[in-house]
Structures are given as C-alpha cells and as structure tokens.
Write an enzyme that holds these catalytic residues in place. Structure first.
Site, short mmCIF file in Angstrom:
data_model
loop_
_atom_site.label_atom_id
_atom_site.label_comp_id
_atom_site.label_asym_id
_atom_site.label_seq_id
_atom_site.Cartn_x
_atom_site.Cartn_y
_atom_site.Cartn_z
CB SER A 121 -0.94 -0.07 1.20
OG SER A 121 -1.78 1.02 1.27
CG ASP A 262 -2.58 4.13 -1.25
OD1 ASP A 262 -3.29 3.97 -2.28
OD2 ASP A 262 -2.62 3.34 -0.29
CG ASP A 264 -2.92 -0.34 -2.32
OD1 ASP A 264 -2.75 0.80 -1.85
OD2 ASP A 264 -3.62 -1.22 -1.77
MG MG Z 1 -3.46 1.55 0.06
#
Ligand code: MG
Length: 479
Positions: A121, A262, A264
């Site tokens: 992430s 971010d 992902d």
């Molecule tokens: Mg994320």
C-alpha cells in the site's frame, strides 16, 4: 513495528513467534490490521508460500485471484503465493499487476472465492504485504487472520492429480474502468473536459488512472506515471509533504484539480482549483455529500454510513442533514467492510482518504472516488463544493510507550471518561465526544506510541484538547 520485529526474530531463530510473544500481549503472529506486512527479509517467499497455503485452505480451496503491485519483490512473492494456493488445490486466476480496488472488484465479476493482493500500500518500497479478501469482498481482519495462522502448521496438500493449472486474466483493469464509467455522468465530463493533473505514484495507479480519465474526456496531465518499483518520484503515501510536485503543477497549469493515490490506489487525496491540499477526511466527507445528494435525487431512502473512530465529525454532521445514521468502527479496512454488510451502509470510509462505494464493491476505491469528484467539478469548482463540508481543525500528538503502558493509558482514559460522565466510544482506544469537538486516545497497533488526536471548530480548542489529554495520559504513567 513490534509485531514485525517479533515475527522477524521468530523467523530467524525458527521457533514459533507465539513463544516469543509473552504474557498474551499479542496473539497474532503475522496478521495485522489489514493482512501480513513486512520487509523482504521477513515476508520472504518461504513464509509467503506457507501463508498462501493456509489462506487457500481458509478460503475453501476455491478459485482465488492473485494480483500484485509494482514493488521489486512482487513477482517472486507472486510465484510463492500462486504455488502455495495451487498446492492446496485452489484454482488461481492471475490478473498480474493491478491496483487493489481492481483486484477486489474482480472477485464478484469472476465469481471468485477470494483474492490475495501483493502490495504494501503506502509503505516504502522495501516493504511488501499480502492483503487477503474473501469471496464476499470483505478484507480479512486481524482476528480472522489468527484463524488462518492456526491452519499454517496443519496444511493438507492436494493429491497430485488435484493440482490445477493457473489461468491468466488480462482484462481486469479494462473491466474496472468500464464499471467506473457507468457510475458517473460521462456525458457531463465529456462536455466539460476538466483539466486535471494526476500523480500515479510510479505504481499501479499508472495502469488505470490515465486511461480512465482520458476515456472520460478529461484533459489529463500525468506525473510519476512510469511504473518503477523503487518509487523514484515520491514516497507512496500521498501526504501534503509528499505531493509537493502535484501542488505546484496544479497551480502552474491552472488545473481544475489534482489527484494523487497511494501505491495501490485505494486511498486518494485531491488538490483543489485554488491549489489547496484536500486531506483524506474531507475527501470522504465530500464523497458522502455527493452520494447523499444523488440518492436524494432518486428519492431512495438513505440508510447509514460507516466510518472509523478516527474520522471527522463532519461525516456525521452531513449524514444528519440527510437523516442518515453514522456507525463507528475500529480502525482498519476490514472493519469498514464488515460494517457495510452489518448496517447495510450506503458508504464507508476512513480519515486517510479511503472510501468504499458499495454500489461497485467493498473495496476502498480511489479511482471511483476520483471519478465521482471529477464528475462533481463539472457542476461547480472543487473549492466551492468543499465550502459545503463543515470545517474542523485537527491537532495530533503522541506519547512513546511500551505495550503495558499503552494498556494502562487506555484503561485510565476510560475510567476518566466514566467518572466525568463524558460521552465516549471505546471500540478502538477511547474517543470522547463533546458537542462541537472530540478527542481520541489510541494505542498504535504497529508502533510504540499512544496517539492523541483532537478535532474542533476552533483551532485553539483542538490544541487545548490534545494538550489536556496528553497530560492526563502522562499522569497514568506516573502513578
Ligand atoms: Mg493503500
């Protein structure tokens, strides 16, 4: 990073981590709030394979989607995940490199029994993680993760003739784009052609965002669009500090807005037409306003919203205007997914800019959130929309302490709230609500801190609240 260090030590000396976690302080060996996260020396192919075998078993040996982001360790971990799943008889659908919301959206579409997404992430590039989602699209919480961990030492391999070949599916991103386009007013965007600057974080947002917004008819300026697992453009977390280039570019181009995700793509922040950074809390609050406005138009009754205890009171305020009840959850995407199901929530979200739109999936979907905002700015500028979102100042601080001290502070805060007859929520730390403000004292799940966060209509009031509760927390340690 206590859990990481304990589990890492256990991996090195090859004894169960639980033997090191003394006095039952934390029974979870590997799973955190949202999956298993660690640097490559910890989350290596060996551990990943064992985890994947247990996850495949937990998810019923069914059809599992595997996706990964652009991190350099992603491919080798994907091999381990696929091998682990196949070895316990799962059929694997490999969608390759894709954003988290894309992978989660595909669960229903492909009638899968779950997904493993290899992405850390917003963490730095040396980190990676396994995010696990079940067949209903609900992310696996730490508590359910403990159930998976228990299976790790008793995995039963499939018979040799039950091992299935994996299938590769290459249309996931295109299908996700098409689904998003159906949920916005594509004609209005096509007509208005807003000028937007998008920051793709050198990761999976680059696979989907430029195409999505160009196809919608926007004038798109992209930055950090080259896929590179070392993230040379900026750190993955879209904080104000990390998206300076985007802030400057929006001003320079006189763009209608800037958007940054971010790593992902589940979290998203914005820069408005005046060049101002829009924090995640306000992204969620405005998303709620847009959705409730839309529902009002279609005359459907609004039901409920779910959000974490760390999110702005602005959400509850907007909900009330539409007769909509707000339910609070613990911090973490899995708890939000569970709340959407339990309370039939029409929306859910968290303070860092993760918004769940159940009309599409149970994923926090940074691309659908962005498309909804772009749709909205065709009607009026983002800065004008934001004027409709109640403004609160927030302040935060933290106290360094160990696990035992964390527990002492939280228990002390609860006693304090009870004794003083304050209105509080204690599902995750202690959140104390006042008429126009609130404060939360909460133990970090991953670091040696107790964090104190306050929000109020007046900046001074927010500052006073964090200071007052920091003093109260410190008093607990001096007893
Ligand atoms: Mg994320």
């Amino acid at each position: 990073m206590v859990r990481y260090e304990i589990a890492n030590l256990a991996a090195r000396v090859r004894i169960p981590a639980v033997a090191i976690i003394l006095y039952g302080l934390d029974m979870s060996k590997y799973f955190g709030t949202n999956g298993v996260r660690g640097k490559f020396e910890f989350l290596n192919p060996e551990l990943t394979l064992r985890l994947a075998q247990a996850i495949g078993t937990y998810l019923g040996h069914g059809k599992i989607i595997v996706a990964r982001d652009a991190r350099l360790t992603g491919e080798t971990l994907a091999h381990a995940v696929i091998s682990g799943l196949q070895s316990v008889g799962c059929s694997v659908i490999d969608i390759g490199m894709a954003s988290s919301p894309t992978a989660e959206f595909m669960i229903k579409k492909l009638d899968a029994d779950g997904a493993i997404i290899i992405t850390a992430s917003h963490n730095p590039p040396e980190w990676n993680a396994l995010k696990v989602v079940d067949g209903k699209g609900i992310a696996i919480s730490k508590e359910r993760g403990e159930g998976i961990e228990k299976l790790m030492d008793n995995v039963k391999s499939a018979e040799w003739n039950r091992v299935k070949n994996k299938t590769t599916y290459s249309n996931a991103t295109e299908e996700h784009i098409e689904a998003i386009k159906k949920l916005v007013n594509a004609d209005a965007i096509q007509k208005k052609k807003p000028k937007i600057v998008i920051d793709c974080a050198n990761n999976t947002p680059a696979l989907i965002a430029p195409t999505l917004f160009k196809e919608l008819g926007c004038t798109v300026i992209t930055i950090n669009e080259r896929i590179d697992g070392t993230f040379p453009g900026r750190p993955s977390e879209p904080t104000q500090e990390n998206v300076k280039e985007l802030l400057a570019r929006v001003k320079k181009e006189r763009a209608d807005c800037g958007i940054a995700w971010d790593g992902d793509g589940d979290r998203v922040i914005f820069v408005d037409d005046k060049g101002e950074f829009v924090i995640g809390d306000r992204v969620f609050a405005l998303s709620v306003l847009l959705r409730l406005n839309q529902i009002k138009e279609t005359k459907k009754t609004s039901e409920s919203i779910a959000t974490t205890v760390a999110t702005s009171i602005a959400i509850e305020e907007i909900g009330k205007q539409f007769g909509c009840k707000t339910y609070y959850t613990r911090i973490g995407a899995p708890y939000l997914c569970e709340a959407v199901i339990e309370y039939k929530a029409i929306m859910a979200g968290e303070e860092v800019g993760g918004v769940i739109w159940p009309e599409l999936s149970l994923a926090k979907d940074g691309f659908l959130t962005a498309a909804k905002m772009v749709d909205a700015i065709c009607e009026r500028p983002l800065s004008a929309w934001l004027k409709q979102v109640p403004y609160y100042y927030n302040e935060k601080t933290k106290i360094e302490c160990n696990d035992a001290q964390k527990a002492k502070i939280i228990a002390g805060m609860k006693d304090y709230a009870k004794k003083n007859k304050l209105q509080f929520i204690d599902i995750d730390g202690v959140r104390i609500n006042f008429p126009d403000s609130w404060v939360i004292v909460r133990a970090s799940g991953t670091e040696n801190y107790v964090r104190i966060f306050a929000e109020a209509k007046e900046k001074e009031n927010a500052m006073q609240l964090v200071e007052q509760y920091k003093r109260l927390a410190a008093l607990e340690l001096s007893d």
